[in-house]
Each structure stands twice: as structure tokens, then as C-alpha cells.
Design a protein around this motif. Structure first.
Motif, PDB file in Angstrom:
ATOM      1  N   ALA A 172       0.754  -1.238   0.038  1.00 39.09           N
ATOM      2  CA  ALA A 172      -0.697  -0.145   0.220  1.00 39.09           C
ATOM      3  C   ALA A 172       1.143   1.814   0.188  1.00 39.09           C
ATOM      4  N   ASP A 173       1.814   1.478  -1.171  1.00 41.82           N
ATOM      5  CA  ASP A 173       2.942   2.653  -0.970  1.00 41.82           C
ATOM      6  C   ASP A 173       1.723   3.747  -1.021  1.00 41.82           C
ATOM      7  N   GLU A 174       0.813   3.881  -1.795  1.00 41.99           N
ATOM      8  CA  GLU A 174       0.396   5.571  -1.359  1.00 41.99           C
ATOM      9  C   GLU A 174      -0.085   5.742   0.214  1.00 41.99           C
ATOM     10  N   LEU A 175       0.207   4.646   1.022  1.00 41.95           N
ATOM     11  CA  LEU A 175      -0.459   5.119   2.474  1.00 41.95           C
ATOM     12  C   LEU A 175       1.098   5.407   3.868  1.00 41.95           C
ATOM     13  N   VAL A 176       2.285   5.349   2.502  1.00 41.60           N
ATOM     14  CA  VAL A 176       3.400   4.914   3.735  1.00 41.60           C
ATOM     15  C   VAL A 176       4.770   6.199   2.705  1.00 41.60           C
ATOM     16  N   HIS A 177       5.387   6.521   3.671  1.00 45.05           N
ATOM     17  CA  HIS A 177       6.129   6.991   2.927  1.00 45.05           C
ATOM     18  C   HIS A 177       8.199   6.692   4.226  1.00 45.05           C
ATOM     19  N   HIS A 178       8.785   5.973   2.854  1.00 45.79           N
ATOM     20  CA  HIS A 178      10.179   5.417   4.716  1.00 45.79           C
ATOM     21  C   HIS A 178      11.179   6.443   4.464  1.00 45.79           C
ATOM     22  N   ILE A 179      10.962   6.813   5.602  1.00 47.68           N
ATOM     23  CA  ILE A 179      12.738   8.012   5.451  1.00 47.68           C
ATOM     24  C   ILE A 179      14.517   6.662   6.306  1.00 47.68           C
ATOM     25  N   ASP A 180      14.782   7.172   6.437  1.00 46.12           N
ATOM     26  CA  ASP A 180      16.231   6.801   6.202  1.00 46.12           C
ATOM     27  C   ASP A 180      16.586   6.313   7.687  1.00 46.12           C
ATOM     28  N   PRO A 181      16.924   5.192   7.890  1.00 44.90           N
ATOM     29  CA  PRO A 181      16.831   5.087   9.844  1.00 44.90           C
ATOM     30  C   PRO A 181      18.231   5.739  10.371  1.00 44.90           C
ATOM     31  N   PRO A 182      18.133   5.771  11.949  1.00 48.26           N
ATOM     32  CA  PRO A 182      19.346   6.207  12.127  1.00 48.26           C
ATOM     33  C   PRO A 182      20.319   5.590  12.570  1.00 48.26           C
ATOM     34  N   HIS A 183      21.099   5.268  11.533  1.00 49.76           N
ATOM     35  CA  HIS A 183      22.253   4.095  11.351  1.00 49.76           C
ATOM     36  C   HIS A 183      23.389   4.965  11.291  1.00 49.76           C
ATOM     37  N   SER A 184      24.646   4.667  12.978  1.00 59.07           N
ATOM     38  CA  SER A 184      25.326   5.047  12.416  1.00 59.07           C
ATOM     39  C   SER A 184      26.940   4.733  11.772  1.00 59.07           C
ATOM     40  N   MET A 185      26.823   3.672  10.653  1.00 62.68           N
ATOM     41  CA  MET A 185      27.013   3.474   9.763  1.00 62.68           C
ATOM     42  C   MET A 185      27.167   4.376   8.430  1.00 62.68           C
ATOM     43  N   TRP A 186      26.333   4.863   8.597  1.00 66.07           N
ATOM     44  CA  TRP A 186      25.677   6.062   7.805  1.00 66.07           C
ATOM     45  C   TRP A 186      25.946   7.243   7.973  1.00 66.07           C
ATOM     46  N   LYS A 187      26.788   7.988   9.468  1.00 68.50           N
ATOM     47  CA  LYS A 187      27.256   8.505   9.551  1.00 68.50           C
ATOM     48  C   LYS A 187      28.600   9.561   8.661  1.00 68.50           C
ATOM     49  N   ARG A 188      28.381  10.459   8.825  1.00 70.61           N
ATOM     50  CA  ARG A 188      29.629  10.858   7.737  1.00 70.61           C
ATOM     51  C   ARG A 188      30.616  11.346   9.006  1.00 70.61           C
ATOM     52  N   GLU A 189      31.722  10.945   8.280  1.00 68.68           N
ATOM     53  CA  GLU A 189      33.300  11.243   8.818  1.00 68.68           C
ATOM     54  C   GLU A 189      33.020  12.278   9.592  1.00 68.68           C
ATOM     55  N   ASP A 190      32.813  13.528   8.781  1.00 71.47           N
ATOM     56  CA  ASP A 190      33.018  14.553   9.390  1.00 71.47           C
ATOM     57  C   ASP A 190      32.185  15.585  10.111  1.00 71.47           C
ATOM     58  N   GLN A 191      30.432  14.161  10.695  1.00 71.62           N
ATOM     59  CA  GLN A 191      30.003  15.229  10.764  1.00 71.62           C
ATOM     60  C   GLN A 191      29.862  14.713  12.432  1.00 71.62           C
ATOM     61  N   SER A 192      29.839  15.356  13.461  1.00 75.07           N
ATOM     62  CA  SER A 192      29.852  15.198  15.390  1.00 75.07           C
ATOM     63  C   SER A 192      28.667  14.202  15.145  1.00 75.07           C
ATOM     64  N   ASP A 193      28.089  14.144  16.750  1.00 76.80           N
ATOM     65  CA  ASP A 193      27.886  13.476  17.030  1.00 76.80           C
ATOM     66  C   ASP A 193      25.579  14.155  16.885  1.00 76.80           C
ATOM     67  N   ALA A 194      26.266  14.874  17.298  1.00 75.54           N
ATOM     68  CA  ALA A 194      25.058  16.332  17.690  1.00 75.54           C
ATOM     69  C   ALA A 194      24.912  16.640  16.008  1.00 75.54           C
ATOM     70  N   GLU A 195      25.799  16.462  15.242  1.00 82.81           N
ATOM     71  CA  GLU A 195      25.424  17.144  13.886  1.00 82.81           C
ATOM     72  C   GLU A 195      24.018  15.862  12.569  1.00 82.81           C
ATOM     73  N   PHE A 196      24.953  14.793  13.519  1.00 85.59           N
ATOM     74  CA  PHE A 196      24.103  13.079  12.606  1.00 85.59           C
ATOM     75  C   PHE A 196      22.806  13.060  13.829  1.00 85.59           C
ATOM     76  N   LEU A 197      22.605  13.490  14.815  1.00 87.66           N
ATOM     77  CA  LEU A 197      21.790  13.746  15.694  1.00 87.66           C
ATOM     78  C   LEU A 197      20.522  14.397  14.663  1.00 87.66           C
ATOM     79  N   ASP A 198      21.175  15.532  15.061  1.00 83.51           N
ATOM     80  CA  ASP A 198      19.813  16.153  13.566  1.00 83.51           C
ATOM     81  C   ASP A 198      19.742  16.251  12.348  1.00 83.51           C
ATOM     82  N   GLN A 199      20.219  15.689  11.485  1.00 88.46           N
ATOM     83  CA  GLN A 199      19.865  14.854  10.373  1.00 88.46           C
ATOM     84  C   GLN A 199      18.806  14.046  10.162  1.00 88.46           C
ATOM     85  N   CYS A 200      19.344  13.161  11.346  1.00 84.70           N
ATOM     86  CA  CYS A 200      18.535  11.824  10.877  1.00 84.70           C
ATOM     87  C   CYS A 200      17.071  12.194  11.916  1.00 84.70           C
TER      88      CYS A 200
END
Ligand SMILES: Cc1ncc(COP(=O)(O)O)c(C=O)c1O
Length: 463
Positions: A172-200
């Protein structure tokens, strides 16, 4: 292999199991599990296997609990069933009361279902009902995570976001929208923890703004994305997402099918571990420790009061199951909770959980191990042959080999593709954790060596 085992395996090949590869129907050689005791199961040839995944994150109190068997037996002799439409039973009443007492905040109303998928599905139908009653029929969009898993009914599967499950079925794709999960493996090297949290957190808010807040109904999130590979969010993520939901008049559904009933050292994790009081919590699995299937969603006084006021003379939530509030399942749930409390199982998990995590981390030195993560008694060791360039066939290749070796050595792993997920019964001791980790290390190293010997992979390819 005994002839009985061979026969069972041959006949079993006629059945369609969950996630069956139909092209390979008839070729499978599934282990026939014959009995269980504590944290171990025994196959039909008598081989003892430590149950790493705890069934499927569900046999929380462990196997072969005699008092549980007795309680179930007694209830069957007393009353095996009564219709939840027109009647009720003492076990269902007592169990809903016990759940409400354990649940955070004003989540005082319990709706019983038959398992986790039906808990999520029913809860989402309740959200639709709620917004219809509020005369906001356009407020229907569900936001959930990519890599999330919420079940296998049409709606709960639609809300699930595991890409690798999405190829050959309709949703039922018309009902759902998927966002990126808050996955630490996807945190960029230049990002601080706080910046990563903000992005998530911004991922959620941006999705709402893109869709339009007046069309967004609910955010559905597992506290820890379990089947997606034990994805642990950065600290503060859920609290910040709840604030966003409040800001845009959205509900927050915490899918605690895996994380409740002790897996993270508490009855429910939403408030105790993540500091939030969601509007709805779904649970199943550890709810009865899998002795009898059951699921439930809990909903707040606030939502029910609102529906009551808006509904006037009639506010019928036309949803339910023949087996909602099944008395035998409810008795199993009550006994389960009694055992957990009497044996101080939540405290035990708080004590041995960090030890399991620490021991899992020691596997990082194996060249094909690309990440190790977890919390409480949930852990994941991710293995990749082509690190950073994950390929489904290669991931299956390594997962299957780890599975085979670990099982021969006495540990059930059944990796989720290339992810070895450990969620043993909560009664596991430090010594048994050592046994589990030691076999897992050997199994992964043997699988890696196979790939080297067969020229599939070489140590130079390690990241
Ligand atoms: C978070 C979560 N929600 C829902 C479900 C679905 O539960 P069930 O398989 O009991 O229907 C699962 C199953 O793994 C799950 O992990």
C-alpha cells in the motif's frame, strides 16, 4: 541422520515456509528441532544447539518451563475459549490490567491480537479510525523507517522498509513514506554526533513538510530496528522525533514487538530506555515468550477520551479477531510476567547485556566483520565480503556458510542474510555467552576460510 529425520525433512519440503524461495522448493534441508531446555534446543538427532536468536527474539524465559505448561493445561481444562465480542474471561481481564500497569504514562487500554503483525496492523487501523472520528480523513500517511520491519500483513508489510523484501509483492505504497533509519554506519566522517542526530531528526521533519502535515497521521518506529540489523539510534533520537510528532499533530507508534518484555532489561523500553511516552505501543513475541501466540497494542487514555467525545452515540472500532484476548494465551502472558519478575530477569539482562555486548565487540578483528552493534540482549555482527559495496548474492553466500559452520559447532545463528543476530533467552549466563561468542568466532572464521580456499575472496579485499 536417522531415517525419521530424513523423512521429516523430505515431507517438510512440501510446505511453504515464511520467506520461501519457491524456485528452491523441495531442496531445503531445514533442521528439525525436537525439544528445548533452558537456552538450548536439540535437533531430531539429539544434537544440542545454543539458541542464539532465542527462537525469533521471542523465547524470552527460555524453554521447558514446567509451571508454564501447567498453567496452560489448567486453563485449557477450565476454559479454552470464549468469544471476545460478547464475553470476557478472567485471564484476559487480569492480563490487560497487568499490561496497563507496566506500560508507560496513560497507555491504559489494551487491544489483544494474535501476534506482532496483527498488533501493528490493528494499531494502524486504530490511527485511521481516530483521524476519521476527528473528521480528518485526509490525515492518513504513515512515516516509517527504511530497514524497519513491522510484520507480514498487507498494511504492516507496507510499513516495513526492508528493500530486499520489496521485490515481488504489492504494497500500500500510497499510504506509506519511508525515511532513512538512524544508522550510525551512515554517519559521515566529518559529522559530529550532534550533527548526525540533527540530520536523522530532520529526515522526519522534512518528510512531513514534503507530504504536508495535514496528511501525516503517524510515525511508526521500532526503538531499536531489530530485523533491519539491530540498528541503535543516537541518544535522544526518539525523544526528538516525538517532539516533531507533537509539533505536527501526528501520533507516535512505538513498535516494541521485540524490545519489550526484558530484551533491553525492562518490561517496556520506550520510556525506561528512551525516555518517551508514545501514543501507542505494539508488542508480541516476549509477551508470552512464544509459549502461545499473542500480540497486543496499548493506547493512551488521551486518544480514547478524544474518540469517545467525538463519536457521539456511536464510535465503533470495527476490527478484531476470533482469538483476541484468548484465555489460554492470556494465562501464558500472566505466567510469563510472573516468572520474569520472580526471577528478576530484567535486572539479570541489565547485568549480562553489557557483558554480551563487550564480548561481541571482540569479533571486530575478524577481517570480514564490517560492524558489531547492539544493546541489552540484542546484538548484531555484520559480515561483508565486499565491504562498502554490498551485493545480495555475496551476502547470502557468507551468511549461509556461517550458519552451516555454527550449527555444526552447536550454535543456531540463522543469519538475516549476512547479519548474525544474537537475541538469546534472557536467562543466559555469562558462561553461556562465552560459549555463544566462541562458536560464533569459529563459525565466521571458518566461513571466511572457505571463501579464501574457493577463490571467492582474499584477505587483500578486507576493508
Ligand atoms: C518489530 C516487529 N514488529 C512486528 C513484527 C511482526 O510480528 P509477527 O511475526 O509476530 O507477526 C516483528 C517480527 O519480527 C517485529 O520484529
Amino acid at each position: 541422520m536417522s531415517s525419521t529425520t530424513a523423512d521429516l525433512k523430505r515431507i517438510d519440503n512440501q510446505f511453504i515456509h515464511p520467506w520461501e524461495d519457491i524456485a528452491k522448493l523441495g531442496q531445503n534441508q531445514r533442521t528439525v528441532v525436537d525439544k528445548g531446555d533452558g537456552v538450548y534446543v536439540y535437533d531430531s538427532d539429539g544434537k544440542r544447539l545454543l539458541d542464539g536468536p532465542g527462537g525469533m527474539w521471542c523465547v524470552n524465559i527460555g524453554y521447558r518451563r514446567e509451571e508454564m505448561a501447567q498453567a496452560i493445561y489448567d486453563q485449557i481444562m477450565q476454559l479454552p475459549y470464549t468469544s471476545p465480542w460478547s464475553t470476557t474471561s478472567a485471564p484476559a481481564v487480569k492480563f490487560s490490567q497487568a499490561l496497563a500497569a507496566e506500560a508507560p504514562g496513560d497507555l491504559n487500554h489494551v487491544f489483544f491480537t494474535t501476534g506482532g503483525s496483527t498488533a501493528v496492523d490493528s494499531a494502524l487501523r486504530f490511527v485511521q479510525f481516530y483521524n476519521n472520528m476527528r473528521a480528518k480523513p485526509e490525515k492518513k500517511r504513515i512515516i516509517s523507517h527504511k530497514k524497519g520491519y513491522h510484520g507480514s500483513t498487507y498494511l504492516s508489510a507496507s510499513v516495513s522498509g526492508k528493500e530486499r523484501d520489496k521485490s515481488a509483492l504489492d504494497f500500500a505504497d500510497e499510504l506509506v513514506h519511508h525515511i532513512d533509519p538512524p544508522h550510525s554506519m551512515w554517519k559521515r566522517e566529518d559529522q559530529s554526533d550532534a550533527e548526525f542526530l540533527d540530520q536523522c531528526v530532520a529526515n522526519l521533519e522534512n518528510a512531513i513538510l514534503e507530504i504536508g502535515a495535514d496528511r501525516c497521521a503517524v510515525f511508526v518506529a521500532e526503538p531499536i530496528l531489530a530485523s533491519g540489523g539491530v540498528i541503535v539510534p543516537p541518544e535522544g533520537y526518539h525523544a526528538r522525533c516525538l517532539e516533531i510528532c507533537r509539533k505536527y499533530d501526528m501520533l507516535y507508534l512505538s513498535d516494541e514487538v521485540v524490545t519489550s518484555f526484558g530484551r533491553l532489561g525492562h518490561c517496556f523500553a520506550s520510556e525506561a530506555v528512551f525516555g518517551i511516552q508514545p501514543d501507542i505501543i505494539t508488542n508480541a513475541k516476549g509477551l508470552t515468550s512464544a509459549y502461545i501466540p499473542m500480540g497486543a497494542f496499548l493506547v493512551s487514555d488521551r486518544l480514547l477520551d478524544e474518540v469517545k467525545q467525538l463519536g457521539g452515540d456511536s464510535a465503533i472500532f470495527s476490527s478484531g479477531f476470533t482469538y483476541s484476548g484468548h484465555p489460554v494465551a492470556a494465562v501464558a502472558g500472566l505466567k510469563n510476567l510472573e516468572i520474569m519478575k520472580r526471577e528478576k530477569m530484567f535486572e539479570h539482562v541489565q547485568e549480562v547485556g553489557p557483558y554480551m555486548q563487550q564480548q561481541l565487540q571482540t569479533l571486530r578483528d575478524i577481517p570480514i566483520v564490517s560492524d558489531v552493534r547492539g544493546i541489552g540482549l540484542m546484538g548484531c555482527v555484520e559480515c561483508e565480503l565486499n565491504a562498502g559495496d554490498s551485493d545480495l548474492a555475496m551476502d547470502y553466500e557468507i551468511g549461509d556458510r556461517i550458519d552451516k559452520h555454527c550449527q555444526a559447532l552447536g550454535l543456531i545463528v540463522r543469519p538475516m542474510i549476512n547479519m548474525c543476530v544474537m537475541s538469546p533467552p534472557l536467562t543466559i549466563t555469562r558462561q553461556q555467552i562465552d560459549e555463544m561468542i566462541s562458536i560464533l568466532r569459529q563459525g565466521i572464521e571458518m566461513a571466511m576460510q572457505d571463501c579464501i580456499d574457493e577463490g571467492i575472496w582474499s584477505l587483500e579485499q578486507a576493508s
